[in-house]
Design an enzyme around this catalytic site. Structure first.
Site, short mmCIF file in Angstrom:
data_model
loop_
_atom_site.label_atom_id
_atom_site.label_comp_id
_atom_site.label_asym_id
_atom_site.label_seq_id
_atom_site.Cartn_x
_atom_site.Cartn_y
_atom_site.Cartn_z
N LEU A 49 0.82 -1.22 0.00
CA LEU A 49 0.00 0.00 0.00
C LEU A 49 0.86 1.27 0.00
O LEU A 49 0.33 2.37 -0.17
CB LEU A 49 -0.97 -0.01 1.19
N ASP A 92 9.33 -9.00 3.29
CA ASP A 92 9.05 -9.06 1.85
C ASP A 92 9.88 -8.07 1.04
O ASP A 92 10.01 -6.90 1.39
CB ASP A 92 7.57 -8.83 1.56
N HIS A 100 4.92 -15.63 -3.40
CA HIS A 100 5.10 -15.61 -4.87
C HIS A 100 6.04 -16.69 -5.44
O HIS A 100 7.12 -16.38 -5.96
CB HIS A 100 5.53 -14.24 -5.37
N ASN A 110 10.26 -9.15 -8.82
CA ASN A 110 10.99 -10.12 -7.99
C ASN A 110 10.01 -11.02 -7.25
O ASN A 110 9.12 -10.50 -6.59
CB ASN A 110 11.85 -9.39 -6.94
N ASP A 127 0.46 -9.63 -5.19
CA ASP A 127 1.72 -8.89 -4.99
C ASP A 127 1.61 -7.52 -5.68
O ASP A 127 2.52 -7.09 -6.40
CB ASP A 127 2.93 -9.68 -5.51
N HIS A 182 4.46 1.36 -8.47
CA HIS A 182 5.65 2.21 -8.63
C HIS A 182 5.27 3.36 -9.55
O HIS A 182 4.48 3.18 -10.49
CB HIS A 182 6.82 1.42 -9.24
O1 DOR Z 1 8.58 -7.22 -7.47
C1 DOR Z 1 8.49 -6.99 -6.28
N1 DOR Z 1 8.16 -5.78 -5.83
N2 DOR Z 1 8.74 -7.97 -5.43
C2 DOR Z 1 8.80 -7.74 -4.11
O2 DOR Z 1 8.96 -8.68 -3.36
C3 DOR Z 1 8.68 -6.37 -3.57
C4 DOR Z 1 7.86 -5.57 -4.47
C5 DOR Z 1 7.85 -4.09 -4.14
O3 DOR Z 1 7.79 -3.73 -2.96
O4 DOR Z 1 7.86 -3.29 -5.07
#
Ligand code: DOR
Length: 437
Positions: free
Chosen positions: A76, A164, A244, A291, A318, A322
């Site tokens: 979030l 995580d 994941h 990831n 997940d 961004h």
């Molecule tokens: O791709 C990912 N983005 N994998 C993760 O485990 C963390 C996440 C993120 O916080 O952007």
């Protein structure tokens, strides 16, 4: 004249509650935010419906009515990256995607590794359009060096712990974390990727990474991480949840550990069930950087097989927002992650149900009652007396994923432009409609 006996009724939908073993057209009655009763249509129910005002009736003919979906893996971003997502916007995205409960990850700024930050998130979430369950950090500042005050986090209501984004690399620290978590009866959710073996790889190490000249992270980094944690869980007990899952070897390890009786559960994301590393070279779309990374066709098929045979217990998005600016870069410079809350239902219907891998009932179990059980959450059921958290899905609705339609503040999805079948029609949280199309 409005019905006084009930607040709302959802009529003629195909009600699917995997645990109740239901799967019929029924009316679902709501009163005071709770599910009051479910009834098969009859002359008696038709008479009763006459006492309802029009605005008290939701016609779900041709739709499926399921327990509010639960996503155990959501970012979030608040506090710290409110430009990418806030608790409010993330919960609007959840509602639009049919999720009434989400578990939020602690890799915020500051990290959710103390009671004050848990309280901050919980306070913000009080007015949000979804229930938010906080997952605290295993180690202070997610640095992998010193355990968080796990008891304090649990006292505040954290439902699990995870670092995580990072694997708890030190096995002694992971051992202690398992022991503490076991004492407090919560699972550890592990991001299983050995950091050293990943070595800064930005995609799966494979023929594709060689062809594209990008640094790869081998699937063995995930396999080794999962195997080590299985060994530690065997040693000290505790409940291990693997986040994941992306490769065949991890699926096999989890399957074997389950057969051995180890308390292990796992989740898969829509992107690992649908995409492979072959997509990356087409456009170098930075929204494909994630990831653990997208892997090979064989891995994808193994993750699907694991989901189908019960090795993988739940589907989690997940959701990792961004900003456009951060993703507008070279592939290897972009931060990993893609948004997922608003596309999960359509993707799973199109690529898992319609391809014949699973039925709606099986999918709904992996998005409702299974995640509820893993994390000890209320919900995931339509049983009478439970909270009226309900998702209505139009299984035949064809739609195209569009960035401008997202409720999320971020649009970093590689699925934009894709045509899907199956869409959330309405989402109801505690008897209140929080999303409608
Ligand atoms: O791709 C990912 N983005 N994998 C993760 O485990 C963390 C996440 C993120 O916080 O952007």
């Amino acid at each position: 004249m409005a019905s006084k006996k009930y607040d709302l009724v959802i009529i003629n939908g195909r009600v699917i509650d995997p645990d109740l073993g239901f799967g019929k057209d029924a009316h679902l009655y709501i009163k005071d935010g709770k599910i009051a009763k479910i009834e098969i249509p009859s002359a008696k129910t038709e008479k009763e419906l006459k006492s309802f005002d029009e605005n008290q009736i939701i016609d779900a003919s041709g739709k499926i009515v399921v327990p509010g979906l639960i996503d155990v893996h959501v970012h979030l971003r608040e506090p710290g990256r409110e430009d990418a997502e806030t608790i409010a916007s993330g919960c609007q995205a959840a509602a639009a995607g049919g999720f009434t409960s989400v578990c939020c990850m602690p890799n915020t700024t500051p990290r959710i590794d103390n009671q004050e930050t848990v309280k901050f998130v919980q306070d913000r979430a009080k007015v949000a359009d979804a229930r938010v369950y906080v997952v605290g950090a295993i180690t202070k500042n997610i640095e992998g060096k010193e355990l968080s005050e796990i008891g304090d986090l649990v006292k505040m209501g954290c439902v699990a712990i995870t670092d995580d984004g990072h694997y708890v690399q030190n096995p002694e620290i992971m051992r202690r974390a398992l022991e503490y978590a076991n004492m407090f009866n919560i699972p550890i959710m592990q991001h299983a990727e050995d950091k050293f073996l990943c070595g800064g790889g930005v995609m799966n190490e494979s023929y594709e990474s060689t062809r594209l000249g990008l640094k790869g992270a081998p699937a063995a980094a995930e396999e080794i991480a999962v195997q080590r944690d299985i060994a530690l869980t065997r040693l000290v007990g505790g409940r291990l949840h693997v986040q994941h899952v992306s490769c065949k070897e991890a699926v096999d390890a989890i399957r074997d550990a389950k057969a051995e009786g180890i308390d292990i559960t796992a989740e898969a994301t829509p992107h690992h069930l649908i995409l492979t590393d072959e997509e990356i070279g087409k456009e170098f779309n930075t929204n494909l950087r994630v990831n653990p990374p997208l892997r090979t066709q064989a891995d994808k098929e193994a993750v699907i097989a694991g989901l189908v045979d019960g090795t993988i217990d739940c589907i989690a998005s997940d959701h990792a927002p961004h900003s456009i600016e951060s993703k507008d870069s070279e592939f290897d410079q972009a931060p990993p992650g893609m948004v997922g809350l608003e596309t999960t239902v359509g993707l799973i219907k199109t690529f898992i149900i319609d391809k014949g891998y699973m039925s709606w009932a099986d999918v709904i179990r992996k998005m409702t009652s299974n995640p509820a059980k893993i994390l000890g959450l209320p919900g995931g059921t339509l049983a009478e007396g439970s909270d009226a958290d309900i998702t209505i899905i139009d299984p035949d609705k064809r739609w195209t994923v569009r960035a401008d339609k997202f409720q999320s503040k971020s649009t970093n999805s590689p699925f934009i432009g894709m045509k899907l079948k199956g869409q959330v029609y309405k989402t109801i949280l505690g008897g209140r409609v929080v999303f409608e199309r």
